[in-house]
Design a protein around this motif. Structure first.
Motif, PDB file in Angstrom:
ATOM      1  N   LEU A 171       0.829  -1.203   0.000  1.00 24.60           N
ATOM      2  CA  LEU A 171       0.000   0.000   0.000  1.00 24.60           C
ATOM      3  C   LEU A 171       0.864   1.255   0.000  1.00 24.60           C
ATOM      4  O   LEU A 171       2.006   1.244   0.468  1.00 24.60           O
ATOM      5  N   THR A 172       0.324   2.342  -0.507  1.00 23.72           N
ATOM      6  CA  THR A 172       1.041   3.609  -0.545  1.00 23.72           C
ATOM      7  C   THR A 172       1.101   4.243   0.838  1.00 23.72           C
ATOM      8  O   THR A 172       0.331   3.900   1.738  1.00 23.72           O
ATOM      9  N   LEU A 173       1.985   5.217   0.990  1.00 24.15           N
ATOM     10  CA  LEU A 173       2.164   5.902   2.268  1.00 24.15           C
ATOM     11  C   LEU A 173       0.876   6.519   2.768  1.00 24.15           C
ATOM     12  O   LEU A 173       0.565   6.495   3.961  1.00 24.15           O
ATOM     13  N   GLU A 174       0.093   7.101   1.859  1.00 23.91           N
ATOM     14  CA  GLU A 174      -1.113   7.818   2.267  1.00 23.91           C
ATOM     15  C   GLU A 174      -2.204   6.893   2.793  1.00 23.91           C
ATOM     16  O   GLU A 174      -3.153   7.353   3.425  1.00 23.91           O
ATOM     17  N   THR A 175      -2.112   5.604   2.533  1.00 26.44           N
ATOM     18  CA  THR A 175      -3.140   4.661   2.977  1.00 26.44           C
ATOM     19  C   THR A 175      -2.898   4.300   4.447  1.00 26.44           C
ATOM     20  O   THR A 175      -1.900   3.668   4.777  1.00 26.44           O
ATOM     21  N   LEU A 176      -3.806   4.728   5.304  1.00 25.06           N
ATOM     22  CA  LEU A 176      -3.646   4.490   6.744  1.00 25.06           C
ATOM     23  C   LEU A 176      -4.794   3.671   7.326  1.00 25.06           C
ATOM     24  O   LEU A 176      -4.883   3.516   8.553  1.00 25.06           O
ATOM     25  N   SER A 177      -5.667   3.158   6.486  1.00 28.92           N
ATOM     26  CA  SER A 177      -6.736   2.296   6.976  1.00 28.92           C
ATOM     27  C   SER A 177      -7.246   1.430   5.844  1.00 28.92           C
ATOM     28  O   SER A 177      -7.041   1.739   4.662  1.00 28.92           O
ATOM     29  N   LYS A 178      -7.907   0.338   6.217  1.00 30.78           N
ATOM     30  CA  LYS A 178      -8.417  -0.592   5.207  1.00 30.78           C
ATOM     31  C   LYS A 178      -9.567  -1.376   5.824  1.00 30.78           C
ATOM     32  O   LYS A 178      -9.468  -1.881   6.958  1.00 30.78           O
TER      33      LYS A 178
END
Length: 535
Positions: free
Chosen positions: A494-501
């Motif tokens: 995942l990219t850096l900006e992705t902080l939840s899923k």
């Protein structure tokens, strides 16, 4: 009187209770670079973004686990994007800014969607700039006139860096160190470096202008250009291609016109032959650039993509041009000395080629890789001479993996070979590039260890919502999310900006058992993990 006091006490207590339960949440997404396009800076944000810890009352019964996570796929997958002569980007030198940006985004989306992880973007095709520079003029290939700035003004390199990183792609800046003017670069005007530095530039018989590699002023100028880019932009690597001393055809077979610098060398008592002297000039320059890049930013890699043949006969049976004798490029020495972080010899021939076999050449370069640097061959995805180009390129990737093993990778010449060749992308996407991959680690480059991320998992109906962050978020480049279904782990980069899923609790008849997260820095180093069991 007592009743009134009691009401007052109760009221004050309620107000105090309400005030103590309020939570302030920072919802800002992390950005790798917060500057404007006209004021590039070199560092990530200094402070990590706060992530609200979910209300523990909402959490399912989970617990921190010790688990054996699977290894993460690793392979360098890059593509060259050439600006010289408008080969790839921009497609014309009269595009509007919006058209330029749209073309760039289309290319980057294509690379991301097909599981590439790096872009090698040509920002200095011939002593010019596709970025804001006080050292060299705006490129003719960007605006149609050397020295003319884009309007409305923007910084293409800053745009490419930001958009690449948003998609989890490394951005390597590609420079031609010695070419001062290209024959397709319009007329030489008073802003061209061929005029401004005419004392160290020579004109070749094909109309190109070339810096004299032996002149210390040339080396100093190019060094300053490289350092300027490394200092001001959040790039991942600097990249040189195979143009050192020019190919003989550029001067119609005549010797390179460096009599002035050669005579000066001899008059000072120089004892090397002219050929060895030329190679020595380039050797010292390569070593200098490597050291200067790492002195400025240790994590910025330096890569070179030399001509694929060092000398005919190396290995036995190889025939063709000699970069050692024609370009005065002792590329084997640079690899032997470890003056590069990655090496991409241009192996533009088929596997079955007589005299230039792909596998034979790659095996030979690997035998010379005594410092264990990255060796990622360049593939001729555009026009390799074969009846089935997609299958040939797929087979070259698979052969490279056999030879290079855990440090595999390749660079495609060029992005046009991916976009204009029917079947190429689908062959790669359904074959060797079916899954995403991190770039291989660079263990010889020291890096501060990443802290273990924090992970919270909450119940979100049919999903488990995972939230994570890190106290040293400024050092994170990507995340790897692990999901375990019925005891089998799946990975997702995942990219850096992705902080939840949101993670499905049930998938294909299987039940989610656990979730784990790791941080990855820009050199491919992994943090320790945090894992949570899902009940």
């Amino acid at each position: 009187m007592k009743v009134s006091n009691l009401k007052l006490i109760v009221l004050l207590g309620v107000l105090a209770s309400c005030g103590s339960s309020r939570t302030v949440t920072n919802t800002t997404k992390p950005v790798r670079n917060s500057n404007t396009t006209n004021n590039p800076v070199k560092n990530h944000p200094k402070e990590p973004v706060a992530v609200k810890k979910p209300n523990t009352a909402q959490q399912p019964a989970d617990e921190i686990l010790k688990v054996n996570l699977p290894a993460i796929n690793r392979e360098f997958r890059g593509a060259w994007i050439a600006s010289v002569a408008n080969i790839n980007w921009p497609s014309r030198n009269n595009l509007s800014i919006d058209q330029q940006k749209a073309e760039a985004i289309s290319m980057l989306d294509m690379l991301k969607d097909n599981n590439f992880n790096a872009v090698i973007f040509q920002v200095r095709p011939s002593a010019d700039a596709l970025y804001t520079s006080s050292l060299e003029p705006w490129s003719y290939f960007l605006t149609g006139e050397t020295g003319k700035s884009p309007y409305p003004n923007y910084d293409p390199l800053q745009f490419w860096v930001e958009e690449s990183h948003k998609r989890g792609l490394e951005l390597h800046v590609w420079l031609n160190p010695y070419r001062a003017h290209h024959t397709n670069g319009g007329s030489v005007n008073n802003l061209s470096m061929a005029n401004k530095l005419s004392d160290i530039v020579v004109r070749l018989k094909n109309g190109m202008y070339w810096f004299d590699p032996a002149n210390p002023k040339t080396q100093g100028h190019v060094s300053n250009v490289v350092k300027d880019i490394v200092q001001r932009y959040d790039i991942d690597a600097v990249h040189f291609d195979d143009y050192f001393y020019p190919y003989a055809t550029y001067n119609k077979g005549a010797d390179f016109p460096d009599n002035a610098s050669w005579n000066a060398y001899v008059s000072k008592g120089g004892t090397l032959s002219r050929a060895d002297w030329r190679r020595d000039n380039v050797n010292k320059f390569v070593e200098r650039i490597y050291k200067e890049i790492h002195a400025e930013k240790s994590y910025v890699k330096f890569g070179i993509s030399p001509f694929g043949i060092w000398k005919p006969g190396y290995p036995a049976g190889i025939t063709g041009s000699s970069q050692y004798d024609e370009l005065y490029a002792d590329a084997k020495l640079w690899l032997n000395k470890g003056w590069v972080d990655y090496f991409s010899p241009q192996l533009y021939w088929p596997i079955e080629s007589r005299g230039q076999g792909f596998g034979a050449l790659l095996n030979w370069w690997q035998s010379e890789n005594t410092q264990n640097r990255h060796l990622w061959p360049g593939l001729n995805t555009v026009e390799i001479k074969t009846s089935d180009r997609p299958t040939e390129i797929k087979n070259q990737i698979e052969l490279s993996r056999q030879i290079l093993k855990s440090d595999a990778g390749e660079v495609h010449w060029s992005i046009a070979g991916l976009t204009r060749n029917p079947g190429m992308l689908s062959t790669l996407r359904n074959g060797p590039y079916k899954e995403k991959a991190l770039v291989p680690k660079s263990p010889w480059i020291k890096a501060a260890p990443l802290m273990t991320p924090t992970l919270f998992v909450t119940d979100n109906g049919s999903f488990a919502r995972a939230n994570w962050s890190s106290k040293n978020l400024k050092d994170v480049f990507q995340w790897v999310l692990f999901k375990q279904y019925n005891g089998i782990w799946e990975t997702e980069i995942l990219t850096l900006e992705t902080l939840s899923k949101d993670i499905p609790k049930y998938k294909d008849g299987k039940t989610l058992n656990a979730v784990a997260i790791k941080a990855v820095d820009r050199l491919g180093n992994e943090s320790d993990y945090m894992a949570k069991k899902i009940k």
